[in-house]
Design an enzyme around this catalytic site. Structure first.
Site, PDB file in Angstrom:
ATOM      1  N   GLU A  71       9.506  -3.656  -9.421  1.00  0.00           N
ATOM      2  CA  GLU A  71      10.075  -2.365  -9.231  1.00  0.00           C
ATOM      3  C   GLU A  71      10.714  -1.698 -10.447  1.00  0.00           C
ATOM      4  O   GLU A  71      10.730  -0.534 -10.681  1.00  0.00           O
ATOM      5  CB  GLU A  71      10.846  -2.106  -8.203  1.00  0.00           C
ATOM      6  CG  GLU A  71      10.573  -0.930  -7.094  1.00  0.00           C
ATOM      7  CD  GLU A  71      11.137  -0.803  -5.600  1.00  0.00           C
ATOM      8  OE1 GLU A  71      10.435  -0.882  -4.702  1.00  0.00           O
ATOM      9  OE2 GLU A  71      12.233  -0.934  -5.662  1.00  0.00           O
ATOM     10  N   HIS A 106      -1.382 -27.028  -6.020  1.00  0.00           N
ATOM     11  CA  HIS A 106      -2.861 -27.549  -5.120  1.00  0.00           C
ATOM     12  C   HIS A 106      -3.571 -25.985  -4.895  1.00  0.00           C
ATOM     13  O   HIS A 106      -4.442 -25.963  -4.093  1.00  0.00           O
ATOM     14  CB  HIS A 106      -2.661 -28.349  -3.659  1.00  0.00           C
ATOM     15  CG  HIS A 106      -1.947 -29.716  -4.094  1.00  0.00           C
ATOM     16  ND1 HIS A 106      -2.612 -30.722  -3.877  1.00  0.00           N
ATOM     17  CD2 HIS A 106      -0.597 -29.828  -4.581  1.00  0.00           C
ATOM     18  CE1 HIS A 106      -1.883 -31.695  -4.336  1.00  0.00           C
ATOM     19  NE2 HIS A 106      -0.578 -31.397  -4.769  1.00  0.00           N
ATOM     20  N   LYS A 115       4.352   7.091   0.028  1.00  0.00           N
ATOM     21  CA  LYS A 115       4.892   7.715   1.079  1.00  0.00           C
ATOM     22  C   LYS A 115       4.612   9.170   1.627  1.00  0.00           C
ATOM     23  O   LYS A 115       4.382   9.583   2.828  1.00  0.00           O
ATOM     24  CB  LYS A 115       6.366   7.897   1.099  1.00  0.00           C
ATOM     25  CG  LYS A 115       7.149   6.462   0.923  1.00  0.00           C
ATOM     26  CD  LYS A 115       8.576   6.666   0.907  1.00  0.00           C
ATOM     27  CE  LYS A 115       9.278   5.510   0.633  1.00  0.00           C
ATOM     28  NZ  LYS A 115      10.808   5.553   0.103  1.00  0.00           N
TER      29      LYS A 115
END
Ligand code: PA5
Length: 485
Positions: free
Chosen positions: A318, A339, A453
């Site tokens: 951010e 792994h 948003k």
């Protein structure tokens, strides 16, 4: 608490707990000229670092109105004492504590609790939890299944005993974040139903001093409140009540966290790259990024720091992901993820830098037993500890990277405690700001987060977002030709 606090003031003890950075495996003399950083170029960044430091100290850089996180280690103990008192009170009257919050209002407190308290503490009985409640996080999603699973744990009528009693901390700086606010609607209602007239005693709100809907609700309802300072952005707020109150409720030594942050802040007053770990980290990451290393793996060599990695993911993404720039942060836990991601880091594109979080001394010594039959052929490990095996695996992994010109560095953490964790938070916060300024961007805003948003609220029918609904409805439609199955 106080005895730990005394220890954190002892300069000798502090030095033994200093977080250090070993960046040998980033440099050309060790991993080769093609991929490694030239030490002269690295230390040649000192002048730019001094300029960046001046921007930070004079608060003249972009977004400097949000540099308040740098003052947090110096705020004194008055607020810490108040937080501790509230936390002790909540802990005494509830055995389930729910924290509602998302992003910067969530990741830091969870990182602290997971780093410093036993992995399965919620499954242990209250005595083993030192009389502190079980901790749950919600309001960080809109997943109805996860939400219902937590609701199922909570009482539906007045609790018959302490084990059934829950308390609530709702955390939102803006006071309007939909994930948190909707969750709070449910938990708030439940608290009223369960506790009747007493419900306000079980709820704390952490929000803005005067603005926002949560502030208004808290004032009307008479909840105890804590304030998120105006000059501290969400992802830099772990050392405010946002991170400190949940940590204290769970039983973390918040004085130690702040002492650790202050110790790191003091170390970072010297701009010399050879002495300042935050600026060294910024210089290493910035130079690597300019060489095309745009993926950053934070590899924790203990499970306890996985959520610290997620906290860092947000801080990095951010803060730096702007103007079509920014490295992509990813968290892994080793040896587990060797792994999984290990293949790509070792053999994939040469665009990755690995930052290992290395705890040098674990709290437990687990010794591999000898077995007479040795059917599994593991007696060569008998007598060794899991911690030793972990360190050997780490050294081997870094060498395997280095011999193939794959850069990595180690953040060395003498042991995992509140003091060292406090150092880590401050270290990465300051480093990311410095790196952002080296890139020429504002590391303290997040304009991109607003985009989703607008369309989400438009689609959900919020009246002031109608134009985004119209734009969404008029979007180029896909074709069923491009849907398989
Ligand atoms: O870093 C940030 O600013 C964000 O991640 C916010 O913390 C997050 O969106 C939650 O916001 P609020 O605390 O206003 O509910």
């Amino acid at each position: 608490m106080k005895s730990v606090l005394e220890k954190t003031r002892d300069p000798l003890w502090q030095r033994t707990m200093a977080v250090r950075i070993d960046f040998n495996n980033m440099l050309s003399p060790v991993i080769g000229r093609e991929e490694g950083l030239d030490p002269d170029a690295l230390f040649g960044m000192q002048k730019r670092i001094d300029e960046v430091d001046a921007m930070i100290r004079n608060r003249s850089g972009k977004g400097s109105e949000f540099l308040g996180f740098m003052d947090l280690p110096y705020k004194g103990e008055e607020e810490l004492d108040r937080i501790q008192k509230t936390a002790d009170h909540l802990a005494a009257m509830s055995d389930i504590h729910v924290i509602l919050g998302i992003g910067g209002s969530y990741l830091g407190s969870r990182a602290v609790i997971e780093a410093l308290l036993p992995t399965y503490r919620n499954e242990t009985d209250r005595t083993k939890r030192h009389e502190r409640p079980r901790i749950y996080f919600e309001g960080n999603n809109m997943d109805p299944d996860a939400f219902s699973a937590l609701m199922d744990l909570l009482p539906k009528k007045k609790p018959a005993n302490l084990a059934e009693t829950f308390s609530l901390n709702v955390v939102s700086k803006s006071g309007g974040t939909v994930e948190t606010a909707v969750a709070f609607r449910f938990f708030h209602k439940l608290a009223k139903e369960v506790y009747g007239n007493d419900y306000a005693k079980y709820v704390v709100a952490t929000t803005d001093a005067s603005k926002g809907k949560l502030r208004a609700i808290a004032d009307v309802e008479g909840f105890e409140t804590y304030v998120i300072p105006d000059d501290v952005g969400g992802r830099y707020s772990v050392l405010t009540p946002v991170g400190l109150l949940p940590s204290a409720v769970a039983g973390v030594n918040i004085y130690g966290l702040i002492a650790g942050a202050r110790y790191m802040a003091e170390r970072c007053k010297d701009t010399d790259l050879k002495k300042n770990p935050a600026y060294m980290l910024a210089a290493l990451n910035h130079l690597s990024y300019t060489k095309g290393k745009n993926v950053s793996i934070m590899a924790s060599w203990c499970k306890a720091l996985e959520f610290f990695g997620f906290w860092h993911d947000q801080l990095c993404a951010e803060s730096l992901g702007k103007d079509e720039m920014g490295r992509v942060p990813l968290t892994s836990v080793n040896t587990r993820d060797l792994h999984a991601r290990g293949q790509e880091i070792q053999d994939g594109p040469r665009n990755t830098v690995v930052t290992n979080l290395v705890v040098e001394n674990f709290n437990h010594e687990v010794v591999v037993p000898r077995v007479d039959t040795d059917l599994d052929g593991l007696n060569y490990l008998a007598g060794k500890t899991l911690g030793e095996m972990q360190i050997k695996a780490m050294a081997g992994t870094c060498y395997a990277y280095a011999r193939d010109g794959r850069p990595s560095m180690n953040v060395l953490i003498p042991e995992l405690n509140a003091f060292t964790l406090g150092q880590l938070f401050y270290l990465f916060e300051l480093s990311i700001v410095a790196e952002g300024y080296l890139m020429g961007i504002n590391p303290l805003d997040q304009p991109g987060v607003e985009a989703y948003k607008k369309f989400m609220f438009g689609n959900l029918g919020r009246a002031d977002m109608n134009k985004y609904k119209e734009e969404f409805d008029a979007r180029p439609k896909g074709s069923s030709d491009y849907l398989v199955g």
